[in-house]
Design a protein around this motif. Structure first.
Motif, PDB file in Angstrom:
ATOM      1  N   ALA A  73       0.829  -1.203   0.000  1.00  0.00           N
ATOM      2  CA  ALA A  73       0.000   0.000   0.000  1.00  0.00           C
ATOM      3  C   ALA A  73       0.865   1.256   0.000  1.00  0.00           C
ATOM      4  O   ALA A  73       2.053   1.225   0.312  1.00  0.00           O
ATOM      5  CB  ALA A  73      -0.914  -0.014   1.226  1.00  0.00           C
ATOM      6  N   GLY A  74       0.227   2.378  -0.369  1.00  0.00           N
ATOM      7  CA  GLY A  74       0.939   3.647  -0.350  1.00  0.00           C
ATOM      8  C   GLY A  74       1.100   4.213  -1.742  1.00  0.00           C
ATOM      9  O   GLY A  74       0.795   3.564  -2.742  1.00  0.00           O
ATOM     10  N   PRO A  75       1.600   5.442  -1.823  1.00  0.00           N
ATOM     11  CA  PRO A  75       1.769   6.085  -3.132  1.00  0.00           C
ATOM     12  C   PRO A  75       2.878   5.430  -3.948  1.00  0.00           C
ATOM     13  O   PRO A  75       3.810   4.830  -3.394  1.00  0.00           O
ATOM     14  CB  PRO A  75       2.129   7.534  -2.773  1.00  0.00           C
ATOM     15  CG  PRO A  75       2.742   7.438  -1.406  1.00  0.00           C
ATOM     16  CD  PRO A  75       2.009   6.321  -0.718  1.00  0.00           C
ATOM     17  N   LEU A  76       2.779   5.548  -5.260  1.00  0.00           N
ATOM     18  CA  LEU A  76       3.811   5.004  -6.150  1.00  0.00           C
ATOM     19  C   LEU A  76       5.062   5.869  -6.082  1.00  0.00           C
ATOM     20  O   LEU A  76       4.986   7.097  -5.996  1.00  0.00           O
ATOM     21  CB  LEU A  76       3.303   4.987  -7.590  1.00  0.00           C
ATOM     22  CG  LEU A  76       2.098   4.104  -7.913  1.00  0.00           C
ATOM     23  CD1 LEU A  76       1.677   4.328  -9.364  1.00  0.00           C
ATOM     24  CD2 LEU A  76       2.400   2.644  -7.676  1.00  0.00           C
ATOM     25  N   ASN A  77       6.231   5.209  -6.141  1.00  0.00           N
ATOM     26  CA  ASN A  77       7.465   5.975  -6.261  1.00  0.00           C
ATOM     27  C   ASN A  77       7.672   6.369  -7.723  1.00  0.00           C
ATOM     28  O   ASN A  77       6.878   5.995  -8.601  1.00  0.00           O
ATOM     29  CB  ASN A  77       8.664   5.198  -5.706  1.00  0.00           C
ATOM     30  CG  ASN A  77       8.907   3.885  -6.443  1.00  0.00           C
ATOM     31  OD1 ASN A  77       8.737   3.799  -7.663  1.00  0.00           O
ATOM     32  ND2 ASN A  77       9.309   2.860  -5.704  1.00  0.00           N
ATOM     33  N   THR A  78       8.720   7.106  -8.015  1.00  0.00           N
ATOM     34  CA  THR A  78       8.936   7.630  -9.360  1.00  0.00           C
ATOM     35  C   THR A  78       9.081   6.515 -10.388  1.00  0.00           C
ATOM     36  O   THR A  78       8.495   6.581 -11.486  1.00  0.00           O
ATOM     37  CB  THR A  78      10.195   8.522  -9.387  1.00  0.00           C
ATOM     38  OG1 THR A  78      10.018   9.598  -8.457  1.00  0.00           O
ATOM     39  CG2 THR A  78      10.407   9.111 -10.784  1.00  0.00           C
ATOM     40  N   ASP A  79       9.844   5.474 -10.067  1.00  0.00           N
ATOM     41  CA  ASP A  79      10.034   4.354 -10.996  1.00  0.00           C
ATOM     42  C   ASP A  79       8.717   3.652 -11.277  1.00  0.00           C
ATOM     43  O   ASP A  79       8.431   3.271 -12.418  1.00  0.00           O
ATOM     44  CB  ASP A  79      11.047   3.353 -10.428  1.00  0.00           C
ATOM     45  CG  ASP A  79      12.470   3.898 -10.446  1.00  0.00           C
ATOM     46  OD1 ASP A  79      12.711   4.897 -11.154  1.00  0.00           O
ATOM     47  OD2 ASP A  79      13.320   3.331  -9.747  1.00  0.00           O
ATOM     48  N   GLN A  80       7.912   3.461 -10.245  1.00  0.00           N
ATOM     49  CA  GLN A  80       6.625   2.795 -10.427  1.00  0.00           C
ATOM     50  C   GLN A  80       5.675   3.638 -11.272  1.00  0.00           C
ATOM     51  O   GLN A  80       4.945   3.113 -12.113  1.00  0.00           O
ATOM     52  CB  GLN A  80       6.005   2.494  -9.055  1.00  0.00           C
ATOM     53  CG  GLN A  80       6.742   1.416  -8.273  1.00  0.00           C
ATOM     54  CD  GLN A  80       6.213   1.275  -6.860  1.00  0.00           C
ATOM     55  OE1 GLN A  80       5.756   2.253  -6.240  1.00  0.00           O
ATOM     56  NE2 GLN A  80       6.263   0.066  -6.321  1.00  0.00           N
ATOM     57  N   GLN A  81       5.697   4.947 -11.069  1.00  0.00           N
ATOM     58  CA  GLN A  81       4.865   5.833 -11.880  1.00  0.00           C
ATOM     59  C   GLN A  81       5.246   5.743 -13.353  1.00  0.00           C
ATOM     60  O   GLN A  81       4.383   5.728 -14.235  1.00  0.00           O
ATOM     61  CB  GLN A  81       5.020   7.277 -11.388  1.00  0.00           C
ATOM     62  CG  GLN A  81       4.373   7.545 -10.043  1.00  0.00           C
ATOM     63  CD  GLN A  81       4.692   8.944  -9.526  1.00  0.00           C
ATOM     64  OE1 GLN A  81       5.448   9.700 -10.141  1.00  0.00           O
ATOM     65  NE2 GLN A  81       4.125   9.302  -8.383  1.00  0.00           N
ATOM     66  N   THR A  82       6.554   5.663 -13.617  1.00  0.00           N
ATOM     67  CA  THR A  82       7.025   5.539 -14.996  1.00  0.00           C
ATOM     68  C   THR A  82       6.546   4.239 -15.611  1.00  0.00           C
ATOM     69  O   THR A  82       6.102   4.201 -16.767  1.00  0.00           O
ATOM     70  CB  THR A  82       8.564   5.603 -15.053  1.00  0.00           C
ATOM     71  OG1 THR A  82       8.995   6.857 -14.513  1.00  0.00           O
ATOM     72  CG2 THR A  82       9.070   5.472 -16.484  1.00  0.00           C
ATOM     73  N   LYS A  83       6.607   3.153 -14.851  1.00  0.00           N
ATOM     74  CA  LYS A  83       6.169   1.854 -15.366  1.00  0.00           C
ATOM     75  C   LYS A  83       4.682   1.848 -15.692  1.00  0.00           C
ATOM     76  O   LYS A  83       4.259   1.283 -16.701  1.00  0.00           O
ATOM     77  CB  LYS A  83       6.500   0.746 -14.355  1.00  0.00           C
ATOM     78  CG  LYS A  83       7.979   0.409 -14.270  1.00  0.00           C
ATOM     79  CD  LYS A  83       8.230  -0.725 -13.294  1.00  0.00           C
ATOM     80  CE  LYS A  83       9.711  -1.093 -13.253  1.00  0.00           C
ATOM     81  NZ  LYS A  83       9.983  -2.190 -12.298  1.00  0.00           N
TER      82      LYS A  83
END
Length: 282
Positions: A132-142
């Motif tokens: 759970a929690g907000p996406l990090n930068t790498d996850q947002q890119t994916k």
């Protein structure tokens, strides 16, 4: 990838004519090592040199020659995903590049909805891996790239990617992201299946064991004039690409058995809707 496809098929043309690397090098007035690099996909080829090789290999049909020249031009085109090279793993970039190049995809995914069909909420849950929690930068890119990849299904130039996908029933029931996210995802699957270039089948639990076992795979086919298929095997840590004819024939046979055991496209749609309705039952 286009350079590899172009090179592989130029080698096929040369070998079909019974010619050696030196014969092609003589035609181009260059060293055999240059021809070898072109055939290995490590170097591009000028239009003038390609025309000379097509002359040598006896490719005279105007339309076929233009297909070869277009393939060479495409190999030099900058791709939308190249700007992300420093943000994503190389094997993931290879997958994105492959889908951007091929004309057809056949595959089997027993336990999860494949990326080409995922909603943003479902893709987010998959990429988060249950954390759970907000996406990090790498996850947002994916997530952004996964959504961009799906444009291959509705693109106009080149023609849209043809996809024939078999989903295991488990992929329709695993509540990735929760019941509401899965419900939205199942309705999206029904919509995607209406596209004229998409065929979707469900392999029900009742089908039992099938050839190839419960392992996911994809088979990508390149458009003419290329004669090349690439199979993709995915696991938790990496991707494996298989290009030998023996491997692609073996997986094509497994796919044919799976689609014969799966529900028809119409019955598959009904099964997906049924499972979606179960998620909303009180």
């Amino acid at each position: 990838m286009r350079k590899r496809v172009l090179g592989t098929n130029l080698r096929r043309l040369r070998e079909d004519k019974g010619l050696a690397l030196e014969d092609a090098a003589t035609q181009l007035s260059c060293h055999a090592a240059k021809v070898s690099r072109i055939e290995a996909g490590k170097s591009g080829i000028r239009q003038l040199d390609l025309k000379a090789l097509l002359d040598l290999y006896g490719v005279k049909d105007t339309d076929e020659r233009e297909s070869w020249l277009a393939l060479a031009r495409e190999s030099r085109r900058q791709r939308w995903w190249r700007v992300l090279e420093d943000q994503l793993p190389q094997d993931f970039l290879d997958l994105v590049g492959l889908e951007d190049e091929v004309s057809e995809c056949r595959g089997f995914q027993p336990g999860i909805v494949p990326g080409l069909f995922q909603t943003e909420a479902y893709a987010t849950a998959v990429i988060q891996g249950g954390i759970a929690g907000p996406l990090n930068t790498d996850q947002q890119t994916k997530v952004r790239v996964r959504m961009e990849r799906q444009k291959a299904l509705t693109r106009e130039d080149p023609p849209p990617l043809k996809v024939w996908m078999i989903l295991g029933e488990a992929a329709l029931r695993q509540q990735v992201g929760g019941a509401a996210v899965l419900h939205e995802q199942l309705l999206h699957l029904v919509q995607v299946a209406q596209l004229p270039n998409v065929t979707l089948q469900v392999l029900p639990f009742a089908a039992g064991a099938c050839p190839g076992g419960p392992y996911p795979f994809l088979i990508y086919s390149f458009p003419p004039p290329a004669e090349l298929e690439v199979a993709l095997l995915e696991n938790f840590a990496s991707h494996a690409y298989l290009e030998s004819r023996e491997d692609t024939v073996r997986l094509s046979s497994a796919f044919d058995h799976l689609r014969a055991s799966a529900l028809s496209a119409l019955d598959s749609e009904a099964r997906i809707i049924q499972i979606a309705e179960e998620l909303t039952d009180p």
